[in-house]
Design an enzyme around this catalytic site. Structure first.
Site, PDB file in Angstrom:
ATOM      1  N   LYS A   1       0.818  -1.212   0.000  1.00  0.00           N
ATOM      2  CA  LYS A   1       0.000   0.000   0.000  1.00  0.00           C
ATOM      3  C   LYS A   1       0.852   1.263   0.000  1.00  0.00           C
ATOM      4  O   LYS A   1       0.478   2.251  -0.630  1.00  0.00           O
ATOM      5  CB  LYS A   1      -1.020  -0.007   1.140  1.00  0.00           C
ATOM      6  CG  LYS A   1      -0.462  -0.009   2.532  1.00  0.00           C
ATOM      7  CD  LYS A   1      -1.586  -0.134   3.549  1.00  0.00           C
ATOM      8  CE  LYS A   1      -1.077  -0.685   4.860  1.00  0.00           C
ATOM      9  NZ  LYS A   1       0.106  -0.038   5.446  1.00  0.00           N
TER      10      LYS A   1
ATOM     11  N   ARG B   1      -6.582   2.469  11.189  1.00  0.00           N
ATOM     12  CA  ARG B   1      -6.229   1.059  11.227  1.00  0.00           C
ATOM     13  C   ARG B   1      -7.065   0.284  12.231  1.00  0.00           C
ATOM     14  O   ARG B   1      -6.900  -0.916  12.387  1.00  0.00           O
ATOM     15  CB  ARG B   1      -4.759   0.966  11.620  1.00  0.00           C
ATOM     16  CG  ARG B   1      -3.976   0.025  10.745  1.00  0.00           C
ATOM     17  CD  ARG B   1      -2.516   0.387  10.869  1.00  0.00           C
ATOM     18  NE  ARG B   1      -1.696  -0.770  10.693  1.00  0.00           N
ATOM     19  CZ  ARG B   1      -0.548  -0.756  10.031  1.00  0.00           C
ATOM     20  NH1 ARG B   1      -0.107   0.334   9.461  1.00  0.00           N
ATOM     21  NH2 ARG B   1       0.168  -1.842   9.960  1.00  0.00           N
TER      22      ARG B   1
ATOM     23  N   ARG C   1      12.599  -9.699   3.125  1.00  0.00           N
ATOM     24  CA  ARG C   1      13.007  -8.295   3.058  1.00  0.00           C
ATOM     25  C   ARG C   1      14.271  -8.070   3.897  1.00  0.00           C
ATOM     26  O   ARG C   1      14.396  -8.583   5.001  1.00  0.00           O
ATOM     27  CB  ARG C   1      11.853  -7.466   3.623  1.00  0.00           C
ATOM     28  CG  ARG C   1      11.807  -6.069   3.128  1.00  0.00           C
ATOM     29  CD  ARG C   1      10.401  -5.570   3.130  1.00  0.00           C
ATOM     30  NE  ARG C   1       9.908  -5.349   4.488  1.00  0.00           N
ATOM     31  CZ  ARG C   1       8.899  -4.529   4.771  1.00  0.00           C
ATOM     32  NH1 ARG C   1       8.275  -3.881   3.808  1.00  0.00           N
ATOM     33  NH2 ARG C   1       8.484  -4.381   6.005  1.00  0.00           N
TER      34      ARG C   1
ATOM     35  N   ARG D   1      14.724  -6.419   9.507  1.00  0.00           N
ATOM     36  CA  ARG D   1      14.075  -5.595  10.527  1.00  0.00           C
ATOM     37  C   ARG D   1      13.420  -6.498  11.558  1.00  0.00           C
ATOM     38  O   ARG D   1      12.849  -7.516  11.203  1.00  0.00           O
ATOM     39  CB  ARG D   1      12.987  -4.729   9.887  1.00  0.00           C
ATOM     40  CG  ARG D   1      13.480  -3.424   9.354  1.00  0.00           C
ATOM     41  CD  ARG D   1      12.458  -2.725   8.461  1.00  0.00           C
ATOM     42  NE  ARG D   1      11.082  -2.800   8.949  1.00  0.00           N
ATOM     43  CZ  ARG D   1      10.048  -2.207   8.334  1.00  0.00           C
ATOM     44  NH1 ARG D   1      10.240  -1.531   7.229  1.00  0.00           N
ATOM     45  NH2 ARG D   1       8.833  -2.318   8.818  1.00  0.00           N
TER      46      ARG D   1
ATOM     47  N   ARG E   1       1.608  -9.538  13.106  1.00  0.00           N
ATOM     48  CA  ARG E   1       1.102  -8.361  12.390  1.00  0.00           C
ATOM     49  C   ARG E   1      -0.074  -8.737  11.489  1.00  0.00           C
ATOM     50  O   ARG E   1      -1.012  -7.964  11.345  1.00  0.00           O
ATOM     51  CB  ARG E   1       2.218  -7.733  11.552  1.00  0.00           C
ATOM     52  CG  ARG E   1       3.251  -7.004  12.412  1.00  0.00           C
ATOM     53  CD  ARG E   1       4.571  -6.843  11.685  1.00  0.00           C
ATOM     54  NE  ARG E   1       4.513  -5.882  10.598  1.00  0.00           N
ATOM     55  CZ  ARG E   1       5.378  -5.865   9.577  1.00  0.00           C
ATOM     56  NH1 ARG E   1       6.325  -6.782   9.501  1.00  0.00           N
ATOM     57  NH2 ARG E   1       5.296  -4.953   8.646  1.00  0.00           N
TER      58      ARG E   1
HETATM   59  P1  ADP Z   1       3.182  -2.245   7.839  1.00  0.00           P
HETATM   60  O1  ADP Z   1       1.963  -1.848   7.025  1.00  0.00           O
HETATM   61  O2  ADP Z   1       4.161  -3.035   7.048  1.00  0.00           O
HETATM   62  O3  ADP Z   1       2.882  -2.821   9.180  1.00  0.00           O
HETATM   63  P2  ADP Z   1       3.618   0.526   8.489  1.00  0.00           P
HETATM   64  O4  ADP Z   1       4.819   1.276   8.054  1.00  0.00           O
HETATM   65  O5  ADP Z   1       2.301   0.918   7.920  1.00  0.00           O
HETATM   66  O6  ADP Z   1       3.998  -0.949   8.092  1.00  0.00           O
HETATM   67  O7  ADP Z   1       3.477   0.510  10.070  1.00  0.00           O
HETATM   68  C1  ADP Z   1       4.503   0.069  10.901  1.00  0.00           C
HETATM   69  C2  ADP Z   1       4.003  -0.058  12.339  1.00  0.00           C
HETATM   70  O8  ADP Z   1       3.601   1.238  12.827  1.00  0.00           O
HETATM   71  C3  ADP Z   1       2.769  -0.913  12.539  1.00  0.00           C
HETATM   72  O9  ADP Z   1       3.081  -2.272  12.637  1.00  0.00           O
HETATM   73  C4  ADP Z   1       2.197  -0.341  13.831  1.00  0.00           C
HETATM   74  O10 ADP Z   1       2.903  -0.803  14.965  1.00  0.00           O
HETATM   75  C5  ADP Z   1       2.472   1.129  13.697  1.00  0.00           C
HETATM   76  N1  ADP Z   1       1.326   1.846  13.089  1.00  0.00           N
HETATM   77  C6  ADP Z   1       1.259   2.368  11.839  1.00  0.00           C
HETATM   78  N2  ADP Z   1       0.067   2.940  11.608  1.00  0.00           N
HETATM   79  C7  ADP Z   1      -0.668   2.769  12.734  1.00  0.00           C
HETATM   80  C8  ADP Z   1      -1.996   3.111  13.139  1.00  0.00           C
HETATM   81  N3  ADP Z   1      -2.849   3.780  12.320  1.00  0.00           N
HETATM   82  N4  ADP Z   1      -2.401   2.747  14.377  1.00  0.00           N
HETATM   83  C9  ADP Z   1      -1.582   2.108  15.220  1.00  0.00           C
HETATM   84  N5  ADP Z   1      -0.327   1.742  14.914  1.00  0.00           N
HETATM   85  C10 ADP Z   1       0.146   2.064  13.692  1.00  0.00           C
END
Ligand code: ADP
Ligand code: ZN
Length: 210
Positions: free
Chosen positions: A13, A88, A123, A156, A167
């Site tokens: 995304k 989210r 990755r 990571r 996740r």
């Molecule tokens: P991914 O989609 O690969 O998990 P992101 O870069 O979108 O990666 O997010 C990394 C981390 O940041 C998430 O796993 C979460 O811990 C936190 N995070 C991101 N966006 C939110 C959100 N809207 N609410 C709560 N935690 C978030």
């Protein structure tokens, strides 16, 4: 145009948000990127955020909501924006409505869990310059060594196998219900993730009508 992009971790995304951003000239706002910047600063808030990320958990809703409110107040958001990673959870979606965020569409990126596990577990990232690699799809010339700076490649913490599964579970239980939430409002469109980024982008542009 105001858009929300939903999708599992590793669904691509962020990549598609950038493509839409370039095409429409509106900013892509990634909560993940904002959080990683905070982590890099090493402040107490950053250290707290790091614990959530590395364990595969979401940050508390109120923290994220405050972060988004601040970001959307910036002048570059006045003509529209793409929200990548927010909302989210259902409470975040409800908070977004209370803030007066009215989106034109919500795009859900559909990718099978098995493909996600393959993508994320392969990755790697250069420890020194952060260039991304993938052991299958974008391997460096020499195993575990950065092509650009000869730095060491690392996985990571949040891409370790148990954390990936965690996740994905968090996505299915906390984020996926948002599809129905926006479907009921007539805002949801979906696109499948293809192997080629450009094929995915074609489908994304088509379902968005851009
Ligand atoms: P991914 O989609 O690969 O998990 P992101 O870069 O979108 O990666 O997010 C990394 C981390 O940041 C998430 O796993 C979460 O811990 C936190 N995070 C991101 N966006 C939110 C959100 N809207 N609410 C709560 N935690 C978030
Ligand atoms: Zn490097």
């Amino acid at each position: 145009m105001k858009l929300i992009i939903l999708g599992a971790p590793g669904s691509g995304k962020g990549t598609q948000a950038e493509k839409i951003s370039q095409k429409l000239g509106i900013p892509a706002i990634s909560t993940g990127a904002i959080i990683r910047e905070t982590v890099a600063e090493g402040t107490p808030a950053g250290k707290a955020a790091q614990k959530y990320i590395e364990s595969g958990n979401l940050l508390p809703d109120d923290v994220i909501i405050a972060m988004i409110e601040e970001r959307l107040a910036q002048p570059d958001c006045s003509n529209g924006y793409i929200l990548d990673g927010f909302p989210r959870t259902l409470p975040q979606a409800e908070a977004a409505e209370k803030m007066g965020i009215e989106v034109d569409k919500v795009l859900s990126m559909e990718v099978a869990d098995s493909a996600i596990v393959e993508r994320l577990s392969g990755r790697r990232e250069c420890e020194a310059c952060h260039t991304p690699y993938h052991v299958l799809f974008n391997a460096p010339a020499k195993e575990n060594v950065c092509d650009k700076c000869a730095g060491r490649l690392i996985c990571r913490k949040d891409d370790e196998p148990e954390t990936i599964q965690k996740r994905l579970n968090v996505y299915h239980t906390q984020t996926e219900p948002l599809k129905e939430f926006y479907e009921k409002k007539g805002l949801l469109v979906t696109a499948r993730g293809h192997e080629e980024i450009s094929d995915t982008t074609k489908e994304v542009f088509s379902v968005l009508g851009i």
